[in-house]
Each structure stands twice: as C-alpha cells, then as structure tokens.
Write an enzyme that holds these catalytic residues in place. Structure first.
Site, PDB file in Angstrom:
ATOM      1  CG  ASP A 292      -7.395  32.889 -38.569  1.00  0.00           C
ATOM      2  OD1 ASP A 292      -6.645  32.574 -39.885  1.00  0.00           O
ATOM      3  OD2 ASP A 292      -8.707  33.073 -38.584  1.00  0.00           O
TER       4      ASP A 292
ATOM      5  CB  ILE B 283       0.659   0.442  -5.196  1.00  0.00           C
ATOM      6  CG1 ILE B 283       1.704  -1.111  -4.616  1.00  0.00           C
ATOM      7  CG2 ILE B 283       0.038   1.141  -6.590  1.00  0.00           C
ATOM      8  CD1 ILE B 283       0.472  -2.344  -5.137  1.00  0.00           C
TER       9      ILE B 283
ATOM     10  CB  VAL C  12      -1.043  -0.074   1.021  1.00  0.00           C
ATOM     11  CG1 VAL C  12      -2.257   1.549   1.219  1.00  0.00           C
ATOM     12  CG2 VAL C  12      -1.855  -1.157   1.100  1.00  0.00           C
ATOM     13  CB  ALA C  13       3.893   2.104   2.510  1.00  0.00           C
TER      14      ALA C  13
ATOM     15  CD  GLU D 191      -1.627   4.632  -2.844  1.00  0.00           C
ATOM     16  OE1 GLU D 191      -1.196   4.156  -3.428  1.00  0.00           O
ATOM     17  OE2 GLU D 191      -2.697   4.857  -2.171  1.00  0.00           O
TER      18      GLU D 191
ATOM     19  CG  ASN E 227      -0.516   5.216   0.800  1.00  0.00           C
ATOM     20  OD1 ASN E 227       0.437   5.115   0.281  1.00  0.00           O
ATOM     21  ND2 ASN E 227      -1.674   4.483   1.317  1.00  0.00           N
TER      22      ASN E 227
ATOM     23  CG  ASP F 228       1.233   8.443  -1.587  1.00  0.00           C
ATOM     24  OD1 ASP F 228       2.630   8.171  -1.458  1.00  0.00           O
ATOM     25  OD2 ASP F 228       0.963   7.591  -1.627  1.00  0.00           O
TER      26      ASP F 228
HETATM   27  P1  ATP Z   1      -7.928  35.733 -41.706  1.00  0.00           P
HETATM   28  O1  ATP Z   1      -7.899  34.029 -41.843  1.00  0.00           O
HETATM   29  O2  ATP Z   1      -6.078  35.995 -41.586  1.00  0.00           O
HETATM   30  O3  ATP Z   1      -8.831  36.043 -40.429  1.00  0.00           O
HETATM   31  P2  ATP Z   1      -8.912  37.321 -42.671  1.00  0.00           P
HETATM   32  O4  ATP Z   1      -9.932  37.873 -41.743  1.00  0.00           O
HETATM   33  O5  ATP Z   1      -8.595  39.182 -43.893  1.00  0.00           O
HETATM   34  O6  ATP Z   1      -8.193  36.454 -42.692  1.00  0.00           O
HETATM   35  P3  ATP Z   1     -10.658  36.878 -44.802  1.00  0.00           P
HETATM   36  O7  ATP Z   1     -12.164  36.894 -43.740  1.00  0.00           O
HETATM   37  O8  ATP Z   1     -11.165  35.675 -45.370  1.00  0.00           O
HETATM   38  O9  ATP Z   1      -9.419  36.482 -44.023  1.00  0.00           O
HETATM   39  O10 ATP Z   1     -11.519  37.706 -45.849  1.00  0.00           O
HETATM   40  C1  ATP Z   1     -10.840  37.004 -47.237  1.00  0.00           C
HETATM   41  C2  ATP Z   1     -10.638  38.461 -48.595  1.00  0.00           C
HETATM   42  O11 ATP Z   1     -12.038  38.618 -48.766  1.00  0.00           O
HETATM   43  C3  ATP Z   1     -10.392  39.845 -47.220  1.00  0.00           C
HETATM   44  O12 ATP Z   1      -8.825  40.233 -47.753  1.00  0.00           O
HETATM   45  C4  ATP Z   1     -11.381  41.485 -48.622  1.00  0.00           C
HETATM   46  O13 ATP Z   1     -10.715  41.279 -49.842  1.00  0.00           O
HETATM   47  C5  ATP Z   1     -12.589  40.244 -48.430  1.00  0.00           C
HETATM   48  N1  ATP Z   1     -13.815  40.352 -47.377  1.00  0.00           N
HETATM   49  C6  ATP Z   1     -12.965  40.902 -46.394  1.00  0.00           C
HETATM   50  N2  ATP Z   1     -15.030  40.752 -45.151  1.00  0.00           N
HETATM   51  C7  ATP Z   1     -15.285  41.111 -46.493  1.00  0.00           C
HETATM   52  C8  ATP Z   1     -16.457  41.321 -46.460  1.00  0.00           C
HETATM   53  N3  ATP Z   1     -17.539  41.351 -45.247  1.00  0.00           N
HETATM   54  N4  ATP Z   1     -17.157  41.760 -47.663  1.00  0.00           N
HETATM   55  C9  ATP Z   1     -16.180  41.755 -49.172  1.00  0.00           C
HETATM   56  N5  ATP Z   1     -14.984  40.732 -48.934  1.00  0.00           N
HETATM   57  C10 ATP Z   1     -14.994  40.548 -47.887  1.00  0.00           C
END
Ligand code: ATP
Length: 868
Positions: free
Chosen positions: A326, A282, A279-280, A284, A705, A709
């Site tokens: 992103d 292992i 017991v001591a 657990e 234990n 422990d």
């Molecule tokens: P990330 O992936 O870094 O977030 P992001 O936000 O720039 O990138 P998206 O939102 O996919 O990427 O936008 C891609 C492209 O779409 C932009 O570069 C722009 O030209 C166009 N876009 C973004 N928002 C709009 C919108 N509301 N209406 C029309 N076109 C848009």
C-alpha cells in the site's frame, strides 16, 4: 434464555442494567466475576508433565529403554544406569525446549490478539476482546471482527458477514427493530450480531448479550479446536527426510549387528552397540530445532515490529521476490496536512482562505461535518485524511465538536475504499443537507452545479475540464485530493448510495502525505536484494507516481497504470505486463488478487500488504499476507501471516532479512547435526569393514548424542542475524534444503571428523590396548564435533564473522568440553564410562586431531569463500 431480539432497545438496556454512558469499572469487575472472560475454551493444553512423558513415546527412546532392560538382564547395571540417565536428561532437555518454544509462541499470539471498542466510564476505549463483558456497549466499524453476541442499539448501514456461523456468504443488513416472531434462526435475527461475524460495511452500536461459551458459536463449538500451529513446510520435509534417514541408519546398524555376531561377538554386546550407534546417528532433533529456532527468531522479529502469526511465514520470508505494498501509511507517514485549496474558482494556499467568503466558509464547514475525526488535547482520533480536514477547520476557528453540535448529523453513508466516497446528512437550519466528499474522479460525474461567490452556476464542460486540470496539477505534486460537494435532501428521503447524485461542487482540498524517511533506503535495499517493490494504492495515479518517484520505486511514468487498465486483460496478458509495472493506482481488492496471482504464476513468492475489510482474500492469496497493526482492520489482521505494528514498509524489508538469516541458521544447525553424525557412522563402518575392535562403547555414543547434538545445534540456530543477508538474490522456494551441494558438504565435513577420529583410534591401537584406543576415538569424536560447531555457524570463516559474536556456541562448547573432561579425569566415572586413563601425549594428540577439521574448514573458507 432471554429472547433479546424480541425486546426493544430500551428493554434490553434496562434488562442488562446499562445506561448509554456504558459500564463503569466496578460494574465490569462484578460482571467479570459472574461470567468470566470472553473466551472460547480451547481444547486442553498439554501440561509440562505430559510434555515430559511425551518424550518417552519416541521410537528411539523406546529402543533405548529396551536396551536398558536387556543390559540389566545381562548384569550390566552400570550401563543400565547410564542409559536411564541419558534418557531422562534427554527428556528434560526436550521438555525445556518444547515449553520455551511454546511460551514464546504464546507471547506472540498475545501480541496479535484482537481488540474491541467499547464505551466504558462515558468514553470509547479499545480493550482486548477477552475483556468484553455482558452489558458492554460495543462500537463496530467496517473491518471489525465481532467478538461477542449482542443486540443492535444503532445501525448506520451496518452490514455483517456471518458466513462462519450461518454459511451465508452475503453480508446481512442489520437494524434495530424488535422481531416478535417466536421460531427464528440465528441468520434471521437481523437486530443482533454474533461472535465470528465481521462488519463489511457501515457502523453500529451493540449491547453485548452473551460472551465466551454462552455465545451462539460457543454453543456450537463447545470445544474449540486447539488451533495448534501446523508444522511448517520445512518441518514436514525434515520429518520426511528424518524418517528416511532413520530407516537407512537402522539398516546400517542392523548390518553392523549381524557382522559383529558373525565375528563371534556376544549377542548382548552386539545389540547394545547397534542400538547406541542408531541413537547417536539418527538426528532426532531435526524438526524440534526448527521449532525452537523459529520461535526464538519470531521474538526478535516482534521486537522489530513484525509480529508473525503463521510460523511458515518465517521460512517463506527468505524467498520473497515481490513486495506489493500500500502507499498511504506504509510507504508514507500517513500524517496528512492540507496544503492547498481550490475554491470559488481559484487555488488558495491553506492559510490564506477568508471565512467572509461564503463559499470558502462553506467548504471548511462541510469538510469538518462530513468527517468522523477528532482532535482533542493534542490527541488525534480517526483517519489521518479527515484529521487534516479537522485541523484545517480549526485553523479558521471551526472547532469540530461545536460545528457538529450546531449542525447535527442525522444520517450517513460511511467511507469505503471501493466507493472512495463518504456522505453525511446534516441538519442546517430547517434543511437537511447531504454532504459528500471523496475522490474527484468518482465524484465529478455526479456533479451538476458549482458554487461560486456569484451564486450557484451550472457545471459546464469548461468548468469540468478546469477542475480536472487543477486536480491533475495537485496530484502530480504528490498531493492527495479530496473533492467536497453537497445538495439538499427531503426529510423523509431514503439515505443510501443512490442518493449521491446531482451534487453541487464546493471545492478541492489537496493534502500532503510525505514518504517515511526510511522508505527510500528500504526500497533500495529491496532492489539490491533482488526483490521487486510494487506500489498498489487506492490513491490517484499521479499522486502515486510522484511519491513512487521520490522513493526510488519507479523510474519511468510508463511503469504506472490504473486498476481499470488491467480489467480487459487475460491472465496471460497480465502476467506479461506485471514485470514492467511498479505502480498500480485506483485499485480494487479484486484487482489486487489478480496482480498477486499473476506474479505467483511467474514463479514468484509474493508478500502483500493490506488493511481494509476487503483485503482479506488478497492477503490470503499472497504467500505472505502482511496486515497493518495500527490502521489495519481486524479482518485484515486475521487473514494475514504477519502484522506490522508500525505499519512501516521498511519493517517488511527487515523481516525479510531476518527470515533469510533464520533460514540460513536452521540450515547450518542441520549441517552441524548431520555432518557430526555422519562422522560417527564413518568411523564405525571403517572399523567394522577392516575387522578392527569396536571403536566406541555404547555409553560413549550415548554421551556424544547427549552433549554434542542438540545444544550446539540450537546455539548455531541462534546465530546473530547476518548483515549481508540482503546482498543475495531471494532463495528459490522450490530448491530443497537438502540438495546435492548440502549433502556433499555433510559428507565432506563428516569425513574430516571421521579421519581425525580414526587416526586417534589407530594410534591408540598401535600404542596401547583396545580400551585406550576406544577412549581416544571417543574423546576425539566428541571434541572435534564440539569444535566443529564453530565451523557450522556460517559459510564464511569464523574469523570474518567474529569468533565471539555468538556467545551461545561458546556456552554449548564449554559445557561439552567440561563434561568430557569430567568423564575422562574423575576416577570414579572412568569405570562407568568405560574410558582408560590417558597420558599427556595421548591427550595432546586428541586435542590436535580435534581441531584439525576446524582448521581445514576455516582454511578453505578463508581462501575460497568470498566475503561480501
Ligand atoms: P492505500 O491503498 O495506498 O492505503 P489510500 O489510503 O490512498 O491507498 P484509500 O484509503 O482507499 O486509499 O482512498 C482512496 C481514495 O478515497 C483517496 O484517494 C481519496 O480520494 C478518497 N478518500 C480517502 N479517505 C477518504 C475519506 N475519509 N472520505 C472520503 N474520501 C476519502
């Protein structure tokens, strides 16, 4: 059962007694009373009492209970009582730990639970989806999970993936028309949506017809899987290790039992001793310590804006070697401001437009119309890109609501980051005008004319080149560019993506999205920690490169490529390439998956951020999918292992640092447990092999234990996070926790404790009787293990990290020391615990010996472990 799909939308509204202003609060409450919450009933939770009794199912506890019965039969009532007390205290401790861990995980789950947009009291608000009631008007956008069954009231190209319900993986287009058929499957109810589906495209408004267990999925599921958190890889490997170790220790104990018998010790005594030693020795608590440390650790991470959805992520975080992030909103602020405009063949600063110029006015109006954002009472609702356009319009007196009322929208093709376009059809004095806005590279080929104050001119190659050059110029300065175009459409024309052709160009609007101020430092910290930050964005390459340069993520423009550049590459070629690329622009979700896979093939652990509806598969492919809490879709959140409540890149870096520290803390807690247990075994082996008297009474081992422990081990697991965590390279995920170096450390530290205990035992034997000797051995083992808790806090010396920087270790230590002294000094207990009364010389020796392993350990660390 009402067949809502057969009814018209008006009939459904009437039936459910809802107006198009939504439900009112009093009505919601009444409906909640009748139908309850919108929840699928999970399998029954184990009650605290059941958890308590569950502790007795453990094999060790069963052995102990058998031992209690045997010692009772042998007439040793005191031993029986002690064993029972130990078992019960252990069970209470186990229950408290279990419940605490569960509570903190529950809190975490609540933080990550889904939300829905509904119309209530005439306003669209966001509510937790469990609060949806029948009759609610539910607003659905691309990326939303559907959390109730409902009948469509409006569909703007709404497409829903219902694969979880119907198995059909293609998204279904939804409409509002009643379906009169009698026999109809769920998949064919195109005018309804169901819990479990998610919106892949478009928008829609739905009236909720069923919630919770009354929904289609509720009926099938009946009892949902409790969705119990699976054990993490570390827990699984510790469980396996624990089993092997237990077997080894059991064999040792069996050997000792047989040797004892052979030497003529009574059967009962030999048995009790062997059992107590098992017991001591292992450990657990191994896997439950991981649970509790992870659970508490995730609380801290949640406070720092990283919500962990999958516990395994905490372990993997420490091994992350690549972060694919992103740009917009994660590395940058996502607070767009329009800076420059290209209109009527010239570039104009945003505040120097003239609304008397027809083209300039047209650009402003269209930017506000092909737009869903709102700015009211300083509150901004919608996509920051669009908010920037609304603000630009307002600057020139075009209030978005007034403009939109005057030129009402009659159709739309929503934005999606694959298309990079959005279109609306608005009614302009007798005419229907399609307005399209989006990325210039996507729009340019669809443009045939250009609007100027000299009239609408044909789009020549020269014009095209000029617009491209202007776009490049904007992008190179890190600006995001949107192009705006339009055309007239016929009243009865079908509005879908095919119509976005033959457009008339009006202008470009360039906006700035500055990097977050903490990004640069976080990127640097990543690079120092051996982690490669990679930007993957939908934005233009030049814009992305400019921002990447500013934050120190890219040194040379050759490190930036576009998504389509990887299209022709084989997987092997891509693997070659990824190391040299820091920025991927204009990337599609499929390309994201390929990039993640390429890194993984090279042996990396990848964290990847995502927010869109199509990011789900890439988030799942990554070792740690990270969703954006503020701007992310529900689908992305659902696919992720971690959610950032502030959408901030630096939060990922902080989480990695926390993950690294937590892993080290767990490792240290295990080191403490194993080395202490090894110490006990070494002492017993020593005495058995030399044929000395038994160094510990069974009750000593049980006491040790209980007190030395799990409490100190948990305290070590709660060590404050290491400030130097980001100075090391990432941990190789394939290196097992219990490697050679670790095992050597366990043995060496165990030996130190054993040596101290053996000296005490031998001195006891030489100067007194066997009872005194075993008392001295017991007290030294107990105390040296408690002091050893301080050693196990860090690989650095305690004098470097601060003696008092972890208060929990002090609590565990003092509690243990106090209990030991109670046992040693309270006369009525000495009998029960089989201890002799010690004189002050003996006591002093025990104290000195107990701190000996501590000083050796600290001396070694001060001399040989370099502080960073
Ligand atoms: P990330 O992936 O870094 O977030 P992001 O936000 O720039 O990138 P998206 O939102 O996919 O990427 O936008 C891609 C492209 O779409 C932009 O570069 C722009 O030209 C166009 N876009 C973004 N928002 C709009 C919108 N509301 N209406 C029309 N076109 C848009």
């Amino acid at each position: 059962m009402v067949a809502y799909h057969k009814q018209t939308t008006d009939e459904v509204m009437k039936k459910l007694n809802v107006s198009n202003q939504g439900l009112y609060n009093y009505d919601v409450l009444k409906r909640q009373e009748v139908n309850g919450y919108n929840q699928l009933i999970e399998g029954k939770r184990t009650s605290t009492l059941a958890v308590f009794f569950g502790q007795f199912k453990d094999l060790l506890v069963i052995i102990l209970m058998v031992a209690a019965v045997i010692s009772f039969l042998l007439g040793e009532v005191e031993s029986t009582i002690v064993i029972l007390v130990v078992i019960i205290l252990n069970a209470i401790l186990g229950t408290v730990q279990h419940v605490k861990a569960e509570q903190s995980l529950d809190k975490l789950k609540a933080l990550a639970s889904s939300v829905a947009k509904v119309m209530r009291n005439k306003q669209i608000i966001e509510i937790p989806s469990k609060d949806i009631v029948v009759g609610d008007l539910l607003y659905l956008d691309a990326g939303d999970y559907i959390n109730a069954d409902g009948r469509l009231l409006a569909s703007y190209n709404l497409h829903v993936n219902e694969s979880s319900l119907t198995g059909e993986s293609l998204a279904v287009a939804k409409n509002t028309d009643p379906i009169r058929k009698d026999r109809i499957t769920t998949g064919d109810k195109k005018n309804m949506v169901f819990t479990g589906g998610f919106v892949t495209n478009g928008r829609g408004i739905v009236i909720v017809t069923a919630i919770g267990m009354d929904t289609e999925i509720g009926k099938i599921a009946n009892l949902m899987d409790t969705a119990k958190e699976k054990k993490t890889p570390l827990q699984v490997s510790l469980d396996q290790f624990g089993e092997k170790l237990a077997l080894g220790i059991t064999l040792i104990c069996l050997g000792i039992f047989l040797i004892d018998l052979f030497r003529g010790r009574a059967l009962g005594d030999s048995f009790m001793f062997a059992v107590s030693l098992a017991v001591a020795a292992i450990p657990e608590a191994l896997s439950s310590i991981v649970t509790i440390v992870l659970a508490f650790g995730t609380q801290k991470m949640a406070k720092e804006n990283a919500i962990i959805r999958k516990l395994y992520a905490v372990e993997s975080l420490g091994s992350v070697s690549v972060i694919c992030s992103d740009k917009t909103g994660t590395l940058t602020e996502n607070k767009m401001i329009a800076l420059q405009v290209y209109v009527d063949q010239r570039v104009v600063p945003y505040d120097q437009l003239h609304t008397e110029n027809k083209v300039e006015k047209n650009l402003l109006l269209k930017a506000v119309l092909c737009n869903d954002a709102l700015e009211r009472d300083e509150k901004e609702i919608g996509d920051p890109t669009e908010i920037a356009l609304v603000k630009l319009g307002k600057h020139y007196g075009f209030d978005e609501l007034r403009v939109r009322n005057r030129y009402p929208r009659i159709a739309e093709i929503p934005f999606n980051s694959d298309r990079k376009l959005m279109s609306t059809v608005n009614h302009f004095e007798q005419k229907n005008i399609l307005i399209t806005k989006g990325a210039l590279d996507v729009l340019l080929n669809r443009i045939v004319k250009i609007e100027t104050s000299n009239g609408t001119l044909p789009m020549t190659d020269e014009q095209r080149k000029k617009i491209e050059a202007i776009n490049r110029g904007f992008s190179m300065n890190g600006l995001r560019v949107l192009a705006i175009a339009y055309k007239e459409v016929r009243a009865n024309q079908i509005i879908d993506e095919r119509i976005e052709q033959d457009l008339i160009f009006v202008g470009l609007i360039a906006m700035m999205d500055p990097p977050r101020k903490e990004t640069k430092e976080a990127v640097e910290s990543c690079i120092n920690a051996g982690i490669k930050p990679v930007m993957i964005t939908g934005d233009h390459k030049l814009t992305a490169t400019a921002i990447a340069k500013e934050i120190g993520l890219l040194n040379d423009p050759s490190e930036a490529i576009e998504g389509h550049d990887i299209e022709g590459l084989t997987d092997e070629q891509l693997q070659e390439l990824v190391e040299n690329i820091s920025v991927y622009a204009r990337v599609t979700p499929e390309q994201k998956i390929r990039i993640v896979k390429a890194w993984q093939e090279k042996g990396n652990v990848v964290a990847m951020t995502g927010d869109g509806v199509n990011d789900g598969p890439a988030l799942k492919q990554a070792n740690i999918g990270v969703a954006m809490g503020m701007t992310g879709t529900e689908v992305a959140k659902d696919a992720s292992a971690m959610i950032l409540t502030d959408d901030n890149f630096s939060t990922i870096v902080k989480a990695i640092s926390n993950g690294r520290s937590l892993y080290t803390n767990i490792k240290n807690a295990i080191l403490f447990l194993l080395s202490g247990n090894a110490g006990a075994i070494f002492v017993v082996l020593y005495a058995t092999i030399l044929g000395l008297s038994v160094p510990f009474a069974p009750v000593h081992l049980l006491f040790i234990n209980l007190l030395t422990d799990s409490l100190p081990a948990i305290a070590i697991g709660l060590e404050p996070h290491n400030k130097n965590a980001m100075k090391d390279k990432p941990r190789n995920i394939h290196t097992p926790l219990l490697n050679k170096a670790f095992t050597t450390q366990v043995i060496l530290e165990g030996l130190l404790i054993a040596i101290a205990t053996i000296i005490a035992f031998e001195v006891g034997l030489a100067t007194g009787d066997t009872l005194t000797a075993s008392t001295m051995a017991f007290a030294t083992l107990c105390l040296s293990r408690l002091v050893h808790g301080f050693n196990s806090r860090s690989k650095e010396s305690i004098f470097t990290i601060g003696l008092f920087s972890n208060i929990y270790t002090w609590v565990a230590f003092l509690l243990g020391v106090l209990s030991l002294h109670v046992v040693l000094f309270i006369p009525s207990l000495t009998g029960v615990f089989e201890v002799a009364t010690l004189n002050s010389a003996q006591l002093s020796l025990i104290y000195c010996l107990s701190v000996m392993p501590f000083f050796v350990n600290q001396w070694y660390k001060l001399l040989f472990v370099r502080s960073k």
